[in-house]
Design a protein around this motif. Structure first.
Motif, PDB file in Angstrom:
ATOM      1  N   ARG A 173     -40.560  -3.585  -5.098  1.00 43.70           N
ATOM      2  CA  ARG A 173     -41.584  -4.160  -4.231  1.00 43.70           C
ATOM      3  C   ARG A 173     -42.315  -5.341  -4.859  1.00 43.70           C
ATOM      4  N   ASP A 174     -42.148  -5.536  -6.162  1.00 48.42           N
ATOM      5  CA  ASP A 174     -42.816  -6.674  -6.798  1.00 48.42           C
ATOM      6  C   ASP A 174     -42.038  -7.977  -6.615  1.00 48.42           C
ATOM      7  N   GLY A 175     -40.911  -7.878  -5.882  1.00 51.45           N
ATOM      8  CA  GLY A 175     -40.140  -9.082  -5.595  1.00 51.45           C
ATOM      9  C   GLY A 175     -39.179  -9.500  -6.679  1.00 51.45           C
ATOM     10  N   SER A 176     -39.003  -8.655  -7.679  1.00 51.18           N
ATOM     11  CA  SER A 176     -38.119  -9.029  -8.794  1.00 51.18           C
ATOM     12  C   SER A 176     -36.647  -8.808  -8.483  1.00 51.18           C
ATOM     13  N   GLY A 177     -36.351  -8.270  -7.288  1.00 50.33           N
ATOM     14  CA  GLY A 177     -34.955  -8.194  -6.871  1.00 50.33           C
ATOM     15  C   GLY A 177     -34.418  -6.786  -6.727  1.00 50.33           C
ATOM     16  N   ASP A 178     -33.119  -6.713  -6.426  1.00 48.35           N
ATOM     17  CA  ASP A 178     -32.450  -5.432  -6.236  1.00 48.35           C
ATOM     18  C   ASP A 178     -32.045  -4.829  -7.577  1.00 48.35           C
ATOM     19  N   VAL A 179     -32.015  -3.513  -7.620  1.00 45.63           N
ATOM     20  CA  VAL A 179     -31.656  -2.800  -8.849  1.00 45.63           C
ATOM     21  C   VAL A 179     -30.754  -1.620  -8.508  1.00 45.63           C
ATOM     22  N   ALA A 180     -30.104  -1.093  -9.513  1.00 46.26           N
ATOM     23  CA  ALA A 180     -29.341   0.147  -9.391  1.00 46.26           C
ATOM     24  C   ALA A 180     -30.150   1.243 -10.071  1.00 46.26           C
ATOM     25  N   VAL A 181     -30.434   2.306  -9.348  1.00 45.69           N
ATOM     26  CA  VAL A 181     -31.298   3.379  -9.838  1.00 45.69           C
ATOM     27  C   VAL A 181     -30.443   4.626 -10.070  1.00 45.69           C
ATOM     28  N   LYS A 182     -30.300   5.006 -11.328  1.00 40.81           N
ATOM     29  CA  LYS A 182     -29.452   6.137 -11.700  1.00 40.81           C
ATOM     30  C   LYS A 182     -30.330   7.350 -11.974  1.00 40.81           C
TER      31      LYS A 182
END
Length: 368
Positions: free
Chosen positions: A70-79
């Motif tokens: 939500r801080d706008g830093s982009g998409d991530v993969a959450v394991k």
């Protein structure tokens, strides 16, 4: 009731041990390696409460979700480590410890983690084209989009990453232990990065090998490691050789070739037979678009056979493998290629494992 009470006390003891291990380790890791700590609420929001529509795969000991911070830093993969996984405690910490500050173009970047209550979560950069397994070997994949240029780049990229882990780490060599198509991730340009370091092992200085419990994936395991727990960097070299064959042929190492006149053959075995018959071109994946460099593809399969030789000492180092893949002027010493080793399970007895080296079979019986 006494039995249940006993089990409950053991469970609490194990849980407390795991909690203490996390507390000690996270204190050290956050101070030494400056790990970014995410809150559980932040990651739950990023994944829409871990909604199934964001589920993109499974990593070691847990599920992987796509998330948008939500801080706008982009998409991530959450394991997300499974709450029921006792075995995963050390693997979770190992994954952080091994790659927290390791930066290399061929390694997936760890962005941070969440250790809150019983939640254990790793946050990685997201690679938009998924895994090599999904693109090449899965039933829903489309191998035709993986041109020879892309596949060549994948092979070279993984080789670079392994050469870095084996020879260029300031902390000492790291053996990944689980090199396979599902742990090779593809970025927007189909560049390859190695992921999932939960089973990685840091080698002590000057150690020739370590003896350890066997971990990894059937079809990629070097025979000496699968049978005896004898781990060296050459175990990764073997796994890479299998991956190399899968990338060129489009065939999975976990599926047998059903040959009516010869019985079932595993991938390494079938490639060796065609190599002896000077007919390796038959193994090149026909799904590749026009423009496949057949001569180079055959060369890559020969490099794979060097990597999968039964005797570990005969396998080349990863820097040498990288050199053979990148440079055509590096001569392959084909006269030095010996038969591959590979491991087969005896379906009649789950306690029996057969090690097959060329035409020789040795059966190792595990304790019951």
């Amino acid at each position: 009731m006494p039995c249940c009470s006993c089990c409950f006390r053991v469970s609490n003891k194990e849980e407390k041990h795991a909690s203490d291990l996390y507390s000690r380790s996270m204190g050290r890791l956050s101070s030494e390696k400056k790990i970014k700590l995410f809150s559980y609420a932040e990651l739950r929001s990023a994944t829409n409460n871990f909604h199934r529509s964001n589920h993109i795969g499974r990593g070691g000991f847990g599920a992987v979700y796509k998330g948008a911070l939500r801080d706008g830093s982009g998409d991530v993969a959450v394991k997300v480590l499974s709450a029921h996984s006792r075995q995963g405690t050390r693997e979770f910490l190992t994954e952080i410890d091994v790659i927290a500050n390791v930066k290399h173009p061929s390694l997936v970047s760890l962005l941070g983690c969440c250790v809150e209550g019983r939640h254990r979560i790793l946050v990685y950069e997201l690679l938009p084209n998924g895994s090599l397994h999904g693109a090449l070997l899965a039933s829903a994949g489309d191998p035709s989009r993986l041109t020879w240029a892309i596949r060549r780049g994948v092979c070279v990229g993984v080789a670079r990453g392994l050469a870095f882990l084996h020879e260029e780490m300031a902390s000492g060599p790291i053996v990944h232990r689980d090199i396979k198509a599902s742990n090779v991730l593809l970025d927007a340009g189909y560049g390859a990065k190695i992921g999932d370091f939960g089973l990685a092992k840091l080698f002590p200085d000057a150690a020739t090998h370590v003896s350890t419990r066997v971990a990894g994936t059937a079809g990629y395991l070097a025979p000496e490691y699968a049978l005896y727990g004898h781990l060296t960097k050459k175990a990764d070299v073997y796994s890479f050789g299998v991956l190399l064959l899968e990338t060129v042929t489009g065939k999975s190492s976990s599926r047998s070739f059903h040959l009516s006149d010869e019985g079932d053959k595993v991938l390494v075995e079938r490639v060796w037979e065609l190599y002896e018959a000077a007919n390796l071109r038959d193994m090149i994946d026909p799904a590749m678009e026009d423009g496949c460099n057949e001569e180079e593809a055959v060369r890559y399969m020969k490099v794979a056979l060097l990597c999968t030789q039964a005797t570990p000492l005969r396998r080349p180092s990863m820097p040498r493998v990288l050199e053979m893949l990148e440079r055509e002027d590096v001569r392959l010493r084909e006269k030095e290629i010996t038969p591959p080793g590979y491991v087969l399970r005896d379906n009649k007895d789950i306690h029996s494992t057969s090690m097959v080296v060329a035409s020789h079979t040795v059966t190792e019986v595990a304790p019951r």
